[in-house]
Motif scaffolding. Structure first.
Motif, mmCIF file in Angstrom:
data_model
loop_
_atom_site.group_PDB
_atom_site.id
_atom_site.type_symbol
_atom_site.label_atom_id
_atom_site.label_comp_id
_atom_site.label_asym_id
_atom_site.label_seq_id
_atom_site.Cartn_x
_atom_site.Cartn_y
_atom_site.Cartn_z
ATOM 1 N N LYS A 28 -25.990 23.480 -15.968
ATOM 2 C CA LYS A 28 -24.897 22.542 -15.722
ATOM 3 C C LYS A 28 -23.544 23.204 -16.003
ATOM 4 C CE LYS A 28 -23.657 17.763 -16.335
ATOM 5 N NZ LYS A 28 -23.589 16.683 -17.311
ATOM 6 N N ALA A 29 -23.505 24.006 -17.057
ATOM 7 C CA ALA A 29 -22.258 24.709 -17.402
ATOM 8 C C ALA A 29 -21.853 25.644 -16.261
ATOM 9 C CB ALA A 29 -22.448 25.492 -18.698
ATOM 10 N N ILE A 30 -22.827 26.327 -15.692
ATOM 11 C CA ILE A 30 -22.545 27.258 -14.591
ATOM 12 C C ILE A 30 -22.126 26.482 -13.342
ATOM 13 C CG2 ILE A 30 -23.582 28.977 -13.046
ATOM 14 C CD1 ILE A 30 -25.422 29.721 -15.485
ATOM 15 N N PHE A 31 -22.852 25.401 -13.073
ATOM 16 C CA PHE A 31 -22.546 24.560 -11.912
ATOM 17 C C PHE A 31 -21.111 24.036 -11.978
ATOM 18 C CE2 PHE A 31 -22.299 19.981 -10.772
ATOM 19 C CZ PHE A 31 -22.319 20.107 -9.391
ATOM 20 N N LYS A 32 -20.744 23.513 -13.141
ATOM 21 C CA LYS A 32 -19.391 22.970 -13.304
ATOM 22 C C LYS A 32 -18.334 24.051 -13.067
ATOM 23 C CE LYS A 32 -18.199 20.538 -16.902
ATOM 24 N NZ LYS A 32 -18.251 20.185 -18.347
ATOM 25 N N ALA A 33 -18.634 25.250 -13.540
ATOM 26 C CA ALA A 33 -17.679 26.358 -13.370
ATOM 27 C C ALA A 33 -17.524 26.711 -11.890
ATOM 28 C CB ALA A 33 -18.143 27.571 -14.165
ATOM 29 N N LYS B 219 -14.272 26.663 -6.989
ATOM 30 C CA LYS B 219 -14.096 26.301 -5.583
ATOM 31 C C LYS B 219 -12.840 25.442 -5.415
ATOM 32 C CE LYS B 219 -16.568 24.253 -1.696
ATOM 33 N NZ LYS B 219 -15.746 23.067 -1.457
ATOM 34 N N LYS B 220 -12.645 24.539 -6.344
ATOM 35 C CA LYS B 220 -11.482 23.662 -6.307
ATOM 36 C C LYS B 220 -10.190 24.485 -6.351
ATOM 37 C CE LYS B 220 -10.683 19.168 -8.453
ATOM 38 N NZ LYS B 220 -11.035 18.421 -9.672
ATOM 39 N N GLN B 221 -10.174 25.476 -7.232
ATOM 40 C CA GLN B 221 -9.008 26.361 -7.340
ATOM 41 C C GLN B 221 -8.732 27.044 -6.006
ATOM 42 O OE1 GLN B 221 -6.866 27.258 -9.756
ATOM 43 N NE2 GLN B 221 -7.656 25.774 -11.211
ATOM 44 N N LEU B 222 -9.798 27.566 -5.403
ATOM 45 C CA LEU B 222 -9.636 28.265 -4.126
ATOM 46 C C LEU B 222 -9.131 27.309 -3.056
ATOM 47 C CD1 LEU B 222 -12.624 30.698 -3.635
ATOM 48 C CD2 LEU B 222 -10.420 31.103 -4.688
ATOM 49 N N ASP B 223 -9.716 26.101 -3.010
ATOM 50 C CA ASP B 223 -9.303 25.112 -2.010
ATOM 51 C C ASP B 223 -7.822 24.808 -2.142
ATOM 52 O OD1 ASP B 223 -11.851 25.061 -1.148
ATOM 53 O OD2 ASP B 223 -12.388 23.144 -2.061
ATOM 54 N N LYS B 224 -7.371 24.682 -3.377
ATOM 55 C CA LYS B 224 -5.962 24.386 -3.627
ATOM 56 C C LYS B 224 -5.076 25.459 -3.016
ATOM 57 C CE LYS B 224 -5.996 22.227 -8.069
ATOM 58 N NZ LYS B 224 -5.800 22.654 -9.442
ATOM 59 N N GLY C 73 -4.540 36.328 -2.377
ATOM 60 C CA GLY C 73 -5.739 36.246 -3.212
ATOM 61 C C GLY C 73 -5.493 36.555 -4.681
ATOM 62 N N TYR C 74 -4.262 36.948 -5.027
ATOM 63 C CA TYR C 74 -3.976 37.178 -6.447
ATOM 64 C C TYR C 74 -3.612 35.847 -7.084
ATOM 65 C CZ TYR C 74 -4.181 42.074 -5.396
ATOM 66 O OH TYR C 74 -4.630 43.307 -5.010
ATOM 67 N N ILE C 75 -4.645 35.015 -7.271
ATOM 68 C CA ILE C 75 -4.375 33.632 -7.641
ATOM 69 C C ILE C 75 -3.791 33.491 -9.031
ATOM 70 C CG2 ILE C 75 -5.841 32.348 -6.083
ATOM 71 C CD1 ILE C 75 -8.128 32.952 -7.628
ATOM 72 N N SER C 76 -3.983 34.495 -9.874
ATOM 73 C CA SER C 76 -3.409 34.349 -11.211
ATOM 74 C C SER C 76 -2.101 35.136 -11.356
ATOM 75 C CB SER C 76 -4.428 34.772 -12.259
ATOM 76 O OG SER C 76 -4.935 36.042 -11.938
ATOM 77 N N ALA C 77 -1.479 35.488 -10.239
ATOM 78 C CA ALA C 77 -0.221 36.244 -10.288
ATOM 79 C C ALA C 77 0.855 35.438 -11.016
ATOM 80 C CB ALA C 77 0.242 36.559 -8.867
#
Ligand SMILES: [Zn+2]
Length: 368
Positions: free
Chosen positions: A247-252, A257-262, A344-348
Motif C-alpha cells: 500500500k505504501a508503494i502504491f500510494k507513492a 503520477k499526480k505530480q507528472l500530470d500536474k 522534466g526537471y520537475i524539482s528545478a
C-alpha cells in the motif's frame, strides 16, 4: 429540390465523419496515455535470493509485487506489467527487456535485504547511480551476482563484472536522464515507509543495480527490509506486512503520477498565450535555475540535459551542481525555471548569487 437534399445529406455525412474522426483521435490519445508500470519481483526459480531466518526473498518479493499490482489494477487508470507472476527464473537482462518492450513509464524492482548482523533492519529505496559507499556497492554486488548463474552473462552484459566498482560506473550513464524522476518516486516511497509504516529509515540512496541498466525510464529499486532481522523478517513474511508495504508503494506511485500530470497540465496551459514577461532586474545579482545535483561529473552538453543549452556545472563539496541560465532579471529566471520543468526537471528551483556568492532569493527580492 432534390439536389439540395443530396447536398444537405452530404454535409451531414462530412460532419459525422469529422465527429467520428475526432472521437477516434481522442480515444487513441487516451489509450496511449494509459500510465504503465513494470513491477519486477526480485529473483525467482533457481535463484532464491536471500533466505535470512529461513524466509524466502523470492517469495516475499513476489507477494509484495502482486499486492502492489492488484492495487494499481483496481485503480483503473494504470496498466501493470509483471516481469514474473510466479516462481520463474528470469535473467536480469530479460527483466529490463520486458520493461523496454512495454514502453512503460516506470520500472520498480522489489527485493528484501540480508546482513550478517541480525540487529540491522529497515527499508531502503535506491535509484541507479554511483555507489556512494562500500555498503551500497555490496548490496548491488550481491543483487547483481545472479548473472553468474546465467549461461551467457559475458555476452548479455557486455563484460560486466559484478565484483568491480568500475563496471558499475558505466551503467549509471544510462539512467542519468531519468534521475530526477527516479529520485522523486524513491523519495515518495521512502517517505511512506518511514512516515506511514514507521519502518527504520535506510534512506534513499544511489547504487549500481544491474537490472536498472537498460530500463530507459524512471526506475526505482526497493529493499523492503532485512529478512535476517527477527522482527522485520517476520513482518515481511506476514500478509499484514506485505499488504502494508504494498500500500505504501502504491500510494507513492499514485502521488508520483499526480505530480507528472500536474506538470503536463501546466505545460499545455502556458502554450497558447506566450505573454512576454515584464522585467524585474535586481542589480548585481545573478539568478540561475538549479536543475540537478549529483556526485557525478557530467559533461554540460545539451544532450546530457534534455536539450537545455548553456548548463553550467559547479563543484560544491562532494557534489556537482548543475545550473541552467544566468540573468539578473527575476521574471526571466521564472521563465527559465518553467522551461526546465517542462523538460522534466520537475524539482528545478531558483538560486541567486551576489558577487559570485550564493545568497537568499527572498532577501535579494526584498532588497536586502
Ligand atoms: Zn534481492
Amino acid at each position: 429540390m432534390k439536389t439540395t437534399i443530396v447536398i444537405r445529406e452530404a454535409k451531414k455525412l462530412i460532419f459525422l465523419s469529422f465527429v467520428l474522426f475526432f472521437i477516434f483521435q481522442n480515444n487513441t490519445l487516451v489509450a496511449q496515455q494509459k500510465f504503465k508500470v513494470v513491477l519486477d519481483a526480485g529473483h525467482g526459480g533457481k535463484d532464491p535470493g536471500n533466505s535470512g531466518n529461513g524466509y524466502s526473498e523470492k517469495d516475499i518479493s513476489l507477494k509484495i509485487v502482486l499486492a502492489v499490482g492488484k492495487l494499481l489494477e483496481n485503480d483503473g487508470n494504470i496498466e501493470v506489467i509483471y516481469t514474473r507472476k510466479d516462481d520463474t527464473f528470469l535473467e536480469l537482462y530479460e527483466r529490463s527487456n520486458i520493461a523496454q518492450k512495454s514502453k512503460a513509464d516506470l520500472f520498480l524492482s522489489i527485493h528484501c535485504d540480508a546482513f550478517g548482523k541480525s540487529s540491522v533492519h529497515g527499508a531502503g529505496t535506491f535509484v541507479l547511480g554511483l555507489h556512494e559507499n562500500d555498503r551500497n556497492f555490496d548490496i548491488a554486488k550481491k543483487e547483481n551476482k545472479v548473472i553468474l548463474l546465467e549461461d551467457d552473462h559475458k555476452k548479455n552484459y557486455g563484460g560486466f563484472d559484478p565484483n568491480s566498482p568500475e563496471s558499475v560506473i558505466g551503467l549509471t550513464l544510462m539512467q542519468e536522464e531519468f534521475l530526477d524522476q527516479s529520485l522523486m518516486l524513491a523519495r515518495l516511497i521512502q517517505d511512506n515507509f518511514v512516515g506511514d509504516l514507521k519502518r527504520n529509515d535506510r534512506l534513499v540512496k544511489q547504487a549500481g543495480f544491474l537490472v536498472l541498466r537498460n530500463t530507459f525510464m524512471p526506475s526505482v529499486y526497493v529493499e523492503a527490509g532485512f529478512l535476517t532481522n527477527k522482527n522485520e523478517g517476520a513482518y515481511l513474511n506476514s500478509k499484514k506486512g506485505q499488504q502494508e508495504m504494498a500500500k505504501a508503494i502504491f500510494k507513492a506511485i499514485k502521488s508520483y503520477k499526480k505530480q507528472l500530470d500536474k506538470n503536463v497540465v501546466i505545460e499545455i496551459k502556458t502554450k497558447p498565450k506566450p505573454v512576454k514577461p515584464k522585467s524585474r532586474i535586481v542589480k548585481e545579482v545573478d539568478f540561475k535555475v538549479q536543475i540537478s545535483s549529483s556526485s557525478k561529473k557530467v559533461k554540460t552538453a545539451s544532450y546530457n540535459f534534455k536539450g537545455l543549452k548553456g548548463v553550467e556545472r559547479v563543484r560544491v563539496g562532494a557534489h556537482h551542481k548543475y545550473y541552467y541560465g544566468k540573468t539578473s532579471d527575476y521574471n526571466k529566471v521564472l521563465e527559465l525555471k518553467k522551461k526546465a520543468k517542462a523538460k522534466g526537471y520537475i524539482s528545478a528551483f531558483i538560486v541567486a548569487f551576489k558577487y559570485g556568492r550564493k545568497v537568499s532569493v527572498r532577501d535579494v527580492l526584498a532588497g536586502k
